[in-house]
Write a protein that holds these residues in place. Structure first.
Motif, PDB file in Angstrom:
ATOM      1  N   TYR A 102       0.839  -1.205   0.000  1.00 32.47           N
ATOM      2  CA  TYR A 102       0.000   0.000   0.000  1.00 32.47           C
ATOM      3  C   TYR A 102       0.873   1.253   0.000  1.00 32.47           C
ATOM      4  O   TYR A 102       0.626   2.192  -0.758  1.00 32.47           O
ATOM      5  CB  TYR A 102      -0.930  -0.021   1.222  1.00 32.47           C
ATOM      6  N   PHE A 103       1.908   1.282   0.827  1.00 32.72           N
ATOM      7  CA  PHE A 103       2.812   2.440   0.871  1.00 32.72           C
ATOM      8  C   PHE A 103       3.555   2.609  -0.450  1.00 32.72           C
ATOM      9  O   PHE A 103       3.742   3.727  -0.933  1.00 32.72           O
ATOM     10  CB  PHE A 103       3.816   2.306   2.022  1.00 32.72           C
ATOM     11  N   LEU A 148       1.203   4.111  -2.910  1.00 31.12           N
ATOM     12  CA  LEU A 148       1.020   5.541  -2.653  1.00 31.12           C
ATOM     13  C   LEU A 148       2.177   6.363  -3.192  1.00 31.12           C
ATOM     14  O   LEU A 148       1.984   7.486  -3.663  1.00 31.12           O
ATOM     15  CB  LEU A 148       0.879   5.798  -1.147  1.00 31.12           C
ATOM     16  N   VAL A 206       1.875   7.486  -6.888  1.00 29.63           N
ATOM     17  CA  VAL A 206       0.926   8.522  -7.281  1.00 29.63           C
ATOM     18  C   VAL A 206       1.693   9.831  -7.453  1.00 29.63           C
ATOM     19  O   VAL A 206       2.320  10.313  -6.516  1.00 29.63           O
ATOM     20  CB  VAL A 206      -0.188   8.680  -6.218  1.00 29.63           C
ATOM     21  N   ILE A 239      -2.484  15.103  -6.617  1.00 33.51           N
ATOM     22  CA  ILE A 239      -3.058  15.506  -5.331  1.00 33.51           C
ATOM     23  C   ILE A 239      -2.870  16.988  -5.038  1.00 33.51           C
ATOM     24  O   ILE A 239      -3.292  17.470  -3.991  1.00 33.51           O
ATOM     25  CB  ILE A 239      -2.459  14.677  -4.177  1.00 33.51           C
TER      26      ILE A 239
END
Length: 155
Positions: A109-110, A113, A116, A121
């Motif tokens: 998951y990290f 992230l 991205v 963002i």
């Protein structure tokens, strides 16, 4: 010592690399040459200025407190880097050594992230920082003010 022969393919490669480097450095040379032009000369096309105006750099430095801007950027960059190193090192060590259930999934998951891009963002982060409740003139719902914009908390 092993010397490489100059083949036609290598000549083409060097020519393409030379052209690419000229294309990459061209805007920087244009920027410097334009900075040395007079105000009237900027609107017309010419590579070289008729007279070099070195005082443009002094005027630019006096137009805004650039040393303060640099100091603020340096302080925030060093602080953020130090905190990131501390917390990421601790999290990485915990994920690697501690027997945490689902540690592999958390690590994946990290990693996802980190893939991205920041540009995705950027706008939501700006809106979030602008609508922090009870800061910068905002009400309890985060409306009506500037939130953390232009502050140390939300650069």
């Amino acid at each position: 010592m092993h010397s490489k022969k100059l083949t036609p393919g290598r000549v083409v490669l060097y020519a393409v690399l030379l052209l690419g480097s000229v294309v990459m450095i061209g805007p920087f040379i244009w920027m410097i040459l334009t900075a040395l032009k007079s105000t009237g000369e900027v609107s017309t096309f010419s590579w070289l200025p008729t007279q070099f105006h070195w005082e443009n750099f002094a005027e630019a430095m006096n137009a805004a407190p650039f040393l303060r801007y640099f100091g603020n950027s340096l302080l925030l960059t060093l602080g953020e880097t130090a905190l990131t190193l501390v917390f990421c090192t601790m999290a990485g060590y915990a994920l690697a050594k501690a027997p945490i259930r689902g540690a592999k999934g958390l690590l994946n998951y990290f990693i996802a992230l980190m893939m991205v891009p920041f540009q995705i963002i950027l706008v939501p982060l700006f809106l979030l920082v602008k609508s922090i409740p009870l800061f910068g003139g905002n009400d309890i719902f985060g409306q009506g003010g500037t939130g953390w914009l232009n502050t140390w908390w939300g650069p």
